[in-house]
Scaffold this active site. Structure first.
Site, PDB file in Angstrom:
ATOM      1  N   ASP A   1      11.418   2.871   8.509  1.00  0.00           N
ATOM      2  CA  ASP A   1      10.930   2.889   7.134  1.00  0.00           C
ATOM      3  C   ASP A   1      11.703   1.854   6.314  1.00  0.00           C
ATOM      4  OD1 ASP A   1       9.335   5.278   5.287  1.00  0.00           O
ATOM      5  OD2 ASP A   1      10.603   3.818   4.253  1.00  0.00           O
ATOM      6  N   ILE A   2      10.984   1.114   5.476  1.00  0.00           N
ATOM      7  CA  ILE A   2      11.602   0.036   4.695  1.00  0.00           C
ATOM      8  C   ILE A   2      12.519   0.592   3.601  1.00  0.00           C
ATOM      9  CG2 ILE A   2       9.882  -0.256   2.841  1.00  0.00           C
ATOM     10  CD1 ILE A   2       9.895  -3.271   3.527  1.00  0.00           C
TER      11      ILE A   2
ATOM     12  N   HIS B   1       0.746   8.824   9.059  1.00  0.00           N
ATOM     13  CA  HIS B   1       2.070   8.527   9.624  1.00  0.00           C
ATOM     14  C   HIS B   1       2.905   9.795   9.643  1.00  0.00           C
ATOM     15  CE1 HIS B   1       1.934   7.615   5.316  1.00  0.00           C
ATOM     16  NE2 HIS B   1       3.177   8.065   5.234  1.00  0.00           N
TER      17      HIS B   1
ATOM     18  N   GLN C   1       1.869  11.312  -0.456  1.00  0.00           N
ATOM     19  CA  GLN C   1       1.361  10.236   0.407  1.00  0.00           C
ATOM     20  C   GLN C   1       1.110   8.994  -0.430  1.00  0.00           C
ATOM     21  OE1 GLN C   1      -2.265  11.088   2.623  1.00  0.00           O
ATOM     22  NE2 GLN C   1      -1.990   9.293   3.947  1.00  0.00           N
TER      23      GLN C   1
HETATM   24  P1  5GP Z   1       4.298   8.324   2.360  1.00  0.00           P
HETATM   25  O1  5GP Z   1       4.873   8.293   0.957  1.00  0.00           O
HETATM   26  O2  5GP Z   1       2.874   7.787   2.361  1.00  0.00           O
HETATM   27  O3  5GP Z   1       4.415   9.651   3.054  1.00  0.00           O
HETATM   28  O4  5GP Z   1       5.191   7.338   3.225  1.00  0.00           O
HETATM   29  C1  5GP Z   1       5.021   5.956   3.198  1.00  0.00           C
HETATM   30  C2  5GP Z   1       6.308   5.340   3.665  1.00  0.00           C
HETATM   31  O5  5GP Z   1       6.059   3.980   3.988  1.00  0.00           O
HETATM   32  C3  5GP Z   1       7.412   5.358   2.609  1.00  0.00           C
HETATM   33  O6  5GP Z   1       8.537   6.093   3.098  1.00  0.00           O
HETATM   34  C4  5GP Z   1       7.731   3.872   2.404  1.00  0.00           C
HETATM   35  O7  5GP Z   1       9.108   3.636   2.213  1.00  0.00           O
HETATM   36  C5  5GP Z   1       7.200   3.228   3.660  1.00  0.00           C
HETATM   37  N1  5GP Z   1       6.749   1.857   3.499  1.00  0.00           N
HETATM   38  C6  5GP Z   1       6.003   1.353   2.493  1.00  0.00           C
HETATM   39  N2  5GP Z   1       5.755   0.045   2.697  1.00  0.00           N
HETATM   40  C7  5GP Z   1       6.377  -0.288   3.866  1.00  0.00           C
HETATM   41  C8  5GP Z   1       6.484  -1.517   4.592  1.00  0.00           C
HETATM   42  O8  5GP Z   1       5.958  -2.567   4.219  1.00  0.00           O
HETATM   43  N3  5GP Z   1       7.209  -1.482   5.741  1.00  0.00           N
HETATM   44  C9  5GP Z   1       7.812  -0.332   6.193  1.00  0.00           C
HETATM   45  N4  5GP Z   1       8.495  -0.415   7.339  1.00  0.00           N
HETATM   46  N5  5GP Z   1       7.723   0.846   5.521  1.00  0.00           N
HETATM   47  C10 5GP Z   1       7.020   0.858   4.380  1.00  0.00           C
END
Ligand code: 5GP
Ligand code: ZN
Length: 112
Positions: A29-30, A98, A92
């Protein structure tokens, strides 16, 4: 532009890959929320778990097993948490399914 995680799967956008197999890709995760924070995604685009159908069962199983393999490979024996956020209200932000693999510090329960 398209889907961010589809672009990571196709390697148009670089990521720190931890594991790859026929069905799934795992990458760091970034913006990690713990010392270990890996995302495991199906290579096939799926918006979220709520849009999954019985036909997706094999892929979903492969994603969960890939998460388990990541935990094994990274030595997360002390414990780890798998999280799937579905929908904006649940947090999300990327609408390609994911599984978060989070570990490396004590994790509170219930989550916020
Ligand atoms: P969500 O909030 O949808 O459950 O998780 C999305 C995740 O994707 C977040 O933890 C965010 O930090 C990660 N993320 C967003 N953009 C990128 C990216 O460009 N590269 C990577 N490796 N992770 C990302
Ligand atoms: Zn996608």
């Amino acid at each position: 532009m398209g889907c961010l995680f589809c672009n990571i799967v196709s390697k148009k956008i670089p990521s720190a890959i931890v594991l790859e197999n026929d069905h799934a890709l795992a990458f760091r995760d970034i913006n990690p929320v713990a010392p270990t924070h890996v995302l495991v995604v199906p290579k096939k685009h799926m918006t979220g778990i709520h849009d999954a159908t019985p036909e997706d069962g094999e892929v979903l199983g492969a994603v969960l097993l890939a998460a388990r393999q990541v935990a094994h490979d990274l030595g997360l024996e002390a414990g780890y948490r798998l999280v799937v956020n579905n929908g904006a209200e649940a947090g999300q932000s990327v609408f390609h399914l994911h599984v978060h693999v989070i570990a490396g510090r004590p994790l509170a329960w219930p989550p916020g």
